[in-house]
Design a protein around this motif. Sequence first.
Motif, PDB file in Angstrom:
ATOM      1  N   GLU A 240       4.676   3.321  -5.239  1.00 43.51           N
ATOM      2  CA  GLU A 240       4.397   4.576  -5.947  1.00 43.51           C
ATOM      3  C   GLU A 240       3.002   4.561  -6.565  1.00 43.51           C
TER       4      GLU A 240
ATOM      5  N   ALA B  64       8.591  11.752   1.155  1.00 51.26           N
ATOM      6  CA  ALA B  64       8.176  10.488   0.540  1.00 51.26           C
ATOM      7  C   ALA B  64       8.750   9.291   1.284  1.00 51.26           C
TER       8      ALA B  64
ATOM      9  N   ILE C 198       8.502   5.391  -0.067  1.00 51.43           N
ATOM     10  CA  ILE C 198       7.969   4.570  -1.158  1.00 51.43           C
ATOM     11  C   ILE C 198       8.601   3.177  -1.096  1.00 51.43           C
TER      12      ILE C 198
ATOM     13  N   SER D  31       0.397   2.871  -5.540  1.00 51.85           N
ATOM     14  CA  SER D  31      -0.611   2.959  -4.485  1.00 51.85           C
ATOM     15  C   SER D  31      -0.724   4.374  -3.930  1.00 51.85           C
ATOM     16  N   TRP D  32       0.434   5.057  -3.793  1.00 51.10           N
ATOM     17  CA  TRP D  32       0.392   6.455  -3.350  1.00 51.10           C
ATOM     18  C   TRP D  32      -0.370   7.313  -4.365  1.00 51.10           C
ATOM     19  N   ASP D  33      -0.105   7.082  -5.674  1.00 45.99           N
ATOM     20  CA  ASP D  33      -0.799   7.838  -6.714  1.00 45.99           C
ATOM     21  C   ASP D  33      -2.311   7.603  -6.631  1.00 45.99           C
TER      22      ASP D  33
ATOM     23  N   PHE E 151      -3.979   6.643  -3.980  1.00 42.27           N
ATOM     24  CA  PHE E 151      -4.438   7.273  -2.738  1.00 42.27           C
ATOM     25  C   PHE E 151      -4.685   8.764  -2.953  1.00 42.27           C
ATOM     26  N   GLU E 152      -3.721   9.447  -3.580  1.00 40.32           N
ATOM     27  CA  GLU E 152      -3.856  10.880  -3.819  1.00 40.32           C
ATOM     28  C   GLU E 152      -5.021  11.166  -4.764  1.00 40.32           C
TER      29      GLU E 152
ATOM     30  N   LEU F 176      -2.712   5.201   5.586  1.00 42.09           N
ATOM     31  CA  LEU F 176      -1.927   6.014   4.656  1.00 42.09           C
ATOM     32  C   LEU F 176      -2.050   7.494   5.000  1.00 42.09           C
TER      33      LEU F 176
ATOM     34  N   SER G 128       0.806  -1.214   0.000  1.00 43.63           N
ATOM     35  CA  SER G 128       0.000   0.000   0.000  1.00 43.63           C
ATOM     36  C   SER G 128       0.839   1.265   0.000  1.00 43.63           C
ATOM     37  N   THR G 129       2.174   1.106   0.018  1.00 46.11           N
ATOM     38  CA  THR G 129       3.065   2.273  -0.002  1.00 46.11           C
ATOM     39  C   THR G 129       3.946   2.303  -1.242  1.00 46.11           C
TER      40      THR G 129
ATOM     41  N   LYS H  51       1.114   9.778   6.019  1.00 52.21           N
ATOM     42  CA  LYS H  51       1.437  11.056   5.366  1.00 52.21           C
ATOM     43  C   LYS H  51       1.663  12.147   6.406  1.00 52.21           C
TER      44      LYS H  51
END
Length: 374
Positions: A129, A209, A211, A131-133, A135-136, A195, A126-127, A199
Motif C-alpha cells: 500500500e 487494487a 496490494i 509503495s502504491w501511494d 507511485f501515485e 507498476l 513494490s506493490t 495498473k
Amino acid sequence: MLRNMSDSYGSSQPSKYRNVSSVYINLFSKGSLLLDCGEGTLGQLKRRYGVDGADNAIRNLKCVWISHIHADHHTGLARVLALRRDLLKGVPHEPLLVIGPRQLKRYLDAYQRLEDLDMQFLDCGSTTEASWDSFESDKESNNDGSYPGSPRHSNVNNESMQDINGTLFARGSRMQSYWRLPGSPVDHSAAYPFLKNLKKVLGEAGLEALISFPVVHCPQAFGIVLKAAERVNSVGKVIPGWKIVYSGDTRPCPELVDASRGATVLIHEATFEDGLVEEAVARNHSTTKEAIEVGNSAGAYRIVLTHFSQRYPKIPVFDETHMHKTCIAFDMMSINIADLPVLPKVVPYLKLLFRNEMAVDESDDVIDTVGVAS
C-alpha cells in the motif's frame, strides 16, 4: 466480476489427496490470475478444466502472484510460463507480469538462460500500500512523461536495494521475520514502468487494487488483497464489489488482520490442528483456530482454510463449533461468489465424502497386505 476460485492446497509436498499451493482466480471474460503456483499446478488445471480449458486459462492469465520463495509455492511457475509463451506464439501479446519476492527473480533469471519465459518481474515490495501511494504521488507530481529514476527525475530516497535489505527485516524467533517499517515507502524507481503496466492490467481485469502486505513466515513473505469495485452489467443490474485476501504462509499477525478487514473471502493457511500450537510457532504457520480467529477479528464474511499438513491427508482436525462461517479447501474445489452464503454448510458433507474414501483405502490396504503375505 470474480465468480470462481479453484484450489490446490497441501503443505510442503504433494500427497495422494492434496497437491501443493495454488489458487486460480477465474474472472471469465476479463481473464484470470494465479496466486502461488506450486508443483503440478498445470496438471491440476488440466484435471479441472480439461486440456483445452487449461490452455485457455493459461492463455488468458493477467498475472501470477507468488507469496514467498519456498518451493511448494512456485516450482510450477516455469512450466506455466513456457506453455503460455508457446500458446501465444505468433499472436500479439504482452509478457506476463509475475509478482513475487525478490529472491524469485534469481530463480527465474537462471531458468531464462535455458529458455525464454516471456515475462516481466515485479517485486512484491513494490506493490504494498505504501509503495502504491508513493507511485501515485510520483505520477501526479511528475507530469513531463518521465518516470522516477530517469535522468529527468531525481528520487529523494537514495538508499540502494542492498541497504533496504539490511534494514527491512529484524531477526526474530527461528525462521521468523518482521517488516520493521510497514508504512515506509519503498524506492520503486526501477519498478515504475512495471507498476504502470500492472495498473493497466488490473483495469482490464475489472480490479481496482492488488496490494501485497508482509506476513510472518520467512524473509520476504507476503499476503495479498484483491479488490473489485461495484459495477453495473449490460442490463443495468448492480453487481456488488468484492475483496479477496490470501494469507500465503504465516503466523497470525496484525498486518494480516488489517488487510482482511471487511473481506468477502479470507483464504487462510491452517497447517496444524489446535493442539500443535508450539509446532505452529516454531515453523511460523497457523493452527485452524488461529486462522479462524484472524478472520473473525477482521470481520471477514467467509473463511476458507488451506495448506494443511500432510499428517491430515483428507480432512484436518478442527473444532466444529468455530466453523459457522468457515469451509475447508480441497483440490480442484471451485467456489462461486454467489454460493458463499451456503459455503459453511458444505463441511459436514465433506466429512461424509472423505469418510467413505477412508473406508475404501483401508480395504485396499488389507488386500495389499494379504497379497504380500500370500
